[in-house]
Write a protein that holds these residues in place. Structure first.
Motif: not given
Lengths: 112, 113
Positions: A58-71, A74-80
């Motif tokens: 989880q990061g600031i300003k409502g952002f999150e990112a998921e680390f996927k080693r197999s792929q 490290f994509n960044l996401r925000k719901p809205s």
């Protein structure tokens, strides 16, 4: 040699819609991974980072990112997204020699 | 708390001229670095330092020199400016370990004619 690819030069999203910015990296060992945002007149600011542990960070300003080693991603996401999220976003990978390798950036445009 | 201070904000040089970009931080950070940012290429590391008296080359060091005589200051010198050095330059610092976030200066826009 390590490298970082951000496949999208720019992305346009409507205000209130969800966002995903892609980042793929090439690195032999477990990388240190970062997302930074560059807003006009505000310089570069760290959004979030990953170096071990839980792969969803989880990061600031409502952002999150998921680390996927197999792929190798490290994509960044925000719901809205909000109009104030319009900026350029950079993914970076760090090695053990204090060097960060940066992606070319993705410019986020928000439609009202 | 000033953070990372870069001067000047804008500079125009003629080919062959030399100049120094100044960078100072007041956070007692051990790690300092210089990047250049060019359209479509992200940031590229020029030189970095892990402490006073220690400097090392980054990805694109040619045409640039650095020194680190104090913890606070990390100047970047262009020895003989070339049009290829037209770019935006950023200084950044951190506490020293790679998992620490970088604090960036506001940048210097350099044009070499």
């Amino acid at each position: 040699a390590q490298s970082v690819t951000q496949p999208d030069i720019h992305i346009t999203v409507s205000e209130g819609a969800s966002l995903e910015l892609r980042c793929n990296y090439s690195y032999g060992a477990t990388p240190y991974l970062f997302w930074y945002v560059q807003s006009p007149g505000q310089g570069l600011q760290l959004l979030l980072k990953y170096f071990s542990g839980d792969t969803l960070v989880q990061g600031i300003k409502g952002f999150e990112a998921e680390f996927k080693r197999s792929q190798s991603s490290f994509n960044l996401r925000k719901p809205s997204v909000h109009w104030s999220d319009a900026a350029e976003y950079f993914c970076a990978v760090g090695d053990s020699n204090y060097q960060l390798i940066w992606g070319a950036g993705t410019k986020l445009i928000i439609k009202p | 708390n000033a953070g990372v201070t870069q001067t000047p904000k804008f500079q125009v040089l003629k080919t062959g001229q030399s100049m120094t970009l100044q960078c100072a931080q007041d956070m007692n950070h051990e790690y300092m670095s210089w990047y250049r940012q060019d359209p479509g290429m992200g940031l590229r590391l020029i030189h970095y330092s892990v402490g006073a008296g220690i400097t090392d080359q980054g990805e694109v060091p040619n045409g640039y020199n650095v020194s680190r005589s104090t913890t606070e200051d990390f100047p970047l010198r262009l020895l003989s400016a070339a049009p290829s050095q037209t770019s935006v330059y950023f200084c950044a610092s951190s506490y020293g370990t790679l998992d620490e976030k970088l604090f960036f200066g506001s940048g210097t826009q350099l044009s070499v004619l």
